[in-house]
Scaffold this motif. Structure first.
Motif, PDB file in Angstrom:
ATOM      1  N   THR A   1     -73.203 -83.151  50.392  1.00 56.28           N
ATOM      2  CA  THR A   1     -71.902 -83.794  50.627  1.00 56.28           C
ATOM      3  C   THR A   1     -71.257 -83.271  51.909  1.00 56.28           C
ATOM      4  O   THR A   1     -70.736 -84.049  52.712  1.00 56.28           O
ATOM      5  N   VAL A   2     -71.314 -81.974  52.112  1.00 52.12           N
ATOM      6  CA  VAL A   2     -70.734 -81.397  53.331  1.00 52.12           C
ATOM      7  C   VAL A   2     -71.460 -81.919  54.561  1.00 52.12           C
ATOM      8  O   VAL A   2     -70.821 -82.264  55.564  1.00 52.12           O
TER       9      VAL A   2
ATOM     10  N   PHE B   1     -58.169 -86.353  50.824  1.00 53.03           N
ATOM     11  CA  PHE B   1     -58.409 -86.833  52.190  1.00 53.03           C
ATOM     12  C   PHE B   1     -57.288 -87.745  52.664  1.00 53.03           C
ATOM     13  O   PHE B   1     -56.777 -87.601  53.774  1.00 53.03           O
ATOM     14  N   GLU B   2     -56.883 -88.677  51.834  1.00 56.56           N
ATOM     15  CA  GLU B   2     -55.899 -89.677  52.245  1.00 56.56           C
ATOM     16  C   GLU B   2     -54.475 -89.133  52.374  1.00 56.56           C
ATOM     17  O   GLU B   2     -53.701 -89.629  53.177  1.00 56.56           O
ATOM     18  N   ARG B   3     -54.138 -88.125  51.613  1.00 55.91           N
ATOM     19  CA  ARG B   3     -52.751 -87.651  51.672  1.00 55.91           C
ATOM     20  C   ARG B   3     -52.480 -86.764  52.880  1.00 55.91           C
ATOM     21  O   ARG B   3     -51.327 -86.459  53.164  1.00 55.91           O
TER      22      ARG B   3
ATOM     23  N   MET C   1     -60.223 -80.595  55.542  1.00 53.33           N
ATOM     24  CA  MET C   1     -59.933 -79.266  54.994  1.00 53.33           C
ATOM     25  C   MET C   1     -59.438 -79.392  53.546  1.00 53.33           C
ATOM     26  O   MET C   1     -59.789 -78.592  52.680  1.00 53.33           O
ATOM     27  N   ALA C   2     -58.661 -80.433  53.279  1.00 53.30           N
ATOM     28  CA  ALA C   2     -58.204 -80.681  51.899  1.00 53.30           C
ATOM     29  C   ALA C   2     -59.387 -81.055  51.004  1.00 53.30           C
ATOM     30  O   ALA C   2     -59.458 -80.632  49.847  1.00 53.30           O
ATOM     31  N   VAL C   3     -60.328 -81.830  51.533  1.00 52.75           N
ATOM     32  CA  VAL C   3     -61.528 -82.199  50.770  1.00 52.75           C
ATOM     33  C   VAL C   3     -62.365 -80.959  50.466  1.00 52.75           C
ATOM     34  O   VAL C   3     -62.857 -80.799  49.344  1.00 52.75           O
ATOM     35  N   ILE C   4     -62.525 -80.071  51.438  1.00 51.82           N
ATOM     36  CA  ILE C   4     -63.287 -78.838  51.201  1.00 51.82           C
ATOM     37  C   ILE C   4     -62.627 -78.014  50.102  1.00 51.82           C
ATOM     38  O   ILE C   4     -63.302 -77.413  49.257  1.00 51.82           O
TER      39      ILE C   4
ATOM     40  N   CYS D   1     -61.678 -98.038  53.207  1.00 51.75           N
ATOM     41  CA  CYS D   1     -62.497 -97.744  52.019  1.00 51.75           C
ATOM     42  C   CYS D   1     -63.986 -97.650  52.324  1.00 51.75           C
ATOM     43  O   CYS D   1     -64.739 -97.070  51.549  1.00 51.75           O
ATOM     44  N   HIS D   2     -64.415 -98.213  53.433  1.00 52.21           N
ATOM     45  CA  HIS D   2     -65.815 -98.100  53.844  1.00 52.21           C
ATOM     46  C   HIS D   2     -66.074 -96.765  54.552  1.00 52.21           C
ATOM     47  O   HIS D   2     -67.186 -96.238  54.486  1.00 52.21           O
ATOM     48  N   ALA D   3     -65.072 -96.262  55.271  1.00 51.90           N
ATOM     49  CA  ALA D   3     -65.283 -95.131  56.180  1.00 51.90           C
ATOM     50  C   ALA D   3     -64.406 -93.916  55.889  1.00 51.90           C
ATOM     51  O   ALA D   3     -64.371 -92.996  56.689  1.00 51.90           O
ATOM     52  N   CYS D   4     -63.720 -93.893  54.755  1.00 53.63           N
ATOM     53  CA  CYS D   4     -62.971 -92.688  54.379  1.00 53.63           C
ATOM     54  C   CYS D   4     -63.974 -91.648  53.877  1.00 53.63           C
ATOM     55  O   CYS D   4     -65.185 -91.861  53.928  1.00 53.63           O
ATOM     56  N   ALA D   5     -63.498 -90.535  53.371  1.00 50.30           N
ATOM     57  CA  ALA D   5     -64.409 -89.499  52.871  1.00 50.30           C
ATOM     58  C   ALA D   5     -65.313 -90.047  51.774  1.00 50.30           C
ATOM     59  O   ALA D   5     -66.537 -89.904  51.826  1.00 50.30           O
TER      60      ALA D   5
END
Length: 148
Positions: free
Chosen positions: A10-11, A103-105, A121-124, A28-32
């Motif tokens: 995933t990383v 990711f989105e927020r 960084m929020a996703v990690i 929605c296609h290209a976000c995390a």
């Protein structure tokens, strides 16, 4: 660490998307989550960062509304193409919803580059919780997201 192979995979997907500029909040296609699904389903992008030959279905189950930074969850839609796309990642829909929301927020930054970086960084941080990783690994992972 829980499921190191999935974490590393995933990383790698997110690092590549970030460095290739194929990571976009609100797409929605290209976000995390979109990138994680696309990579696991071997989908390619067109010039507008939309998947070629596949409709995006996973937002039928959960989606973060960017103008409100609120998440809508519809678990009853977890079936058909949405389920296929989510299941391809190795994560539950609830885990992906956490990744997407993190990711989105991360919208409040001066530049788009800063927003993408802050989102990652929020996703990690979320991935570190999902995979029960130690602080040293988390910090080392965050260091992978540097552009020359």
């Amino acid at each position: 660490m829980k499921n190191k192979e999935l974490f590393d995979h995933t990383v790698k997907i997110l690092v590549n998307a970030y460095l290739d500029n194929s990571l976009v909040q609100g797409n929605c296609h290209a976000c995390a989550v979109g990138n994680i699904i696309a990579a696991n389903m071997h989908l390619k992008y067109d010039k507008n960062l939309k998947w070629i030959g596949k409709q995006v279905a996973w937002p039928q189950v959960f989606v973060t509304v960017s103008f409100e930074i609120a998440q809508v969850r519809r678990p009853w839609n977890y079936s058909g193409p949405a389920k296929e796309q989510i299941n391809a990642t190795g994560y539950t829909w609830q885990e992906l919803a956490r990744i997407e929301y993190a990711f989105e927020r991360a919208r409040f930054a001066k530049t788009q580059e800063e927003r993408m970086f802050n989102g990652l960084m929020a996703v990690i941080e979320v991935l570190s919780q999902i995979h029960e990783m130690d602080e040293t690994t988390k910090i080392a992972t965050q260091g992978l997201f540097t552009k020359d």
